[in-house]
Design an enzyme around this catalytic site. Structure first.
Site, short mmCIF file in Angstrom:
data_model
loop_
_atom_site.label_atom_id
_atom_site.label_comp_id
_atom_site.label_asym_id
_atom_site.label_seq_id
_atom_site.Cartn_x
_atom_site.Cartn_y
_atom_site.Cartn_z
N GLU A 146 24.62 5.03 -36.99
CA GLU A 146 25.28 4.31 -38.09
C GLU A 146 25.81 2.94 -37.69
O GLU A 146 26.19 2.16 -38.55
CB GLU A 146 26.41 5.18 -38.68
CG GLU A 146 27.67 5.34 -37.83
CD GLU A 146 27.56 6.39 -36.72
OE1 GLU A 146 26.45 6.88 -36.46
OE2 GLU A 146 28.61 6.70 -36.12
N HIS A 194 25.32 7.04 -31.98
CA HIS A 194 25.79 6.56 -33.29
C HIS A 194 24.75 5.70 -34.02
O HIS A 194 24.86 4.46 -34.00
CB HIS A 194 27.03 5.67 -33.08
CG HIS A 194 28.25 6.37 -32.63
ND1 HIS A 194 29.15 6.92 -33.51
CD2 HIS A 194 28.73 6.59 -31.40
CE1 HIS A 194 30.15 7.45 -32.83
NE2 HIS A 194 29.93 7.27 -31.54
N CYS A 246 28.19 12.15 -32.57
CA CYS A 246 29.15 12.05 -31.48
C CYS A 246 30.28 13.07 -31.65
O CYS A 246 30.03 14.26 -31.45
CB CYS A 246 29.65 10.61 -31.37
SG CYS A 246 30.30 10.25 -29.74
#
Ligand code: GLN
Length: 200
Positions: free
Chosen positions: A180, A178, A83
């Site tokens: 994560e 994202h 991002c």
């Protein structure tokens, strides 16, 4: 995993640093928060987290990190940006704030906040051919878009309408979303593969 665990930095100036540290540790890597050039020199790979690219840019320059990160990328350090991190890795930024700079490394134009105010955040399942099955559950949070992919870079994934949201070039990887935050580990695994390949 044979031998010493790979030592991977997370640029810790601003953004979702902890989430990346957690994914790296879950994969058996040693994760290190990086704020200074001497810390950067100790790692075998680097993650640029999500957050706010204009803030990461300003802090990177005031911490004297912009040039060392650029030099490390040019030297082949494996790097992954999510991002805002993708924005920092783009050779060219569209809709940056006045004077906004990037580290570069990906021959792409990335447009900040490309999804506009009405749809600032959304989730979708993305087919990423190089990662195989299952599709990646991708979360976009005020996400950028890869507006054009130059000859040195290649698209890894696109939305159903063809707009590119993940790219790679050499040892540099960037996603507009994202992984994560969703338990998706395959992009981080890809980064660790690049780190190991470079160490061997
Ligand atoms: N909109 C942010 C930027 O311009 C990116 C958002 C994110 O990293 N989730 O940097």
């Amino acid at each position: 995993m044979a031998g010493k665990p790979p030592r991977v930095g997370v640029l810790a100036l601003q953004g979702d640093v902890r989430e990346h540290v957690n994914v790296l540790e879950s994969l058996g890597a040693e994760a290190v928060r990086i704020r200074r050039p001497d810390e950067l020199r100790t790692v075998d790979g680097l993650i640029i987290p999500g957050g706010e690219s204009s803030v990461i840019d300003k802090l990177a320059r005031s911490f004297g990190m912009a040039e060392p990160v650029r030099a490390a990328i040019a030297d082949g350090l494996p790097v992954y940006g999510t991002c805002a991190g993708l924005i920092m890795l783009a050779d060219s930024i569209a809709d940056g704030i006045e004077g906004q700079q990037s580290f570069g490394g990906l021959d792409v134009v990335v447009r900040r906040n490309a999804f506009g105010a009405q749809v600032e955040s959304f989730e979708t399942d993305l087919d990423v051919p190089e990662l195989g099955d299952p599709p990646v559950h991708a979360v976009f949070i005020r996400a950028p878009l890869v507006e054009s992919v130059g000859p040195a870079a290649r698209a890894l994934a696109s939305l159903a309408d063809g707009r590119v949201v993940a790219v790679a070039q050499g040892n540099v990887l960037g996603t507009a979303f994202h992984p994560e935050v969703t338990g998706e580990t395959r992009f981080h695994e890809r980064l660790l593969e690049m780190v190991r390949a470079r160490l061997n």
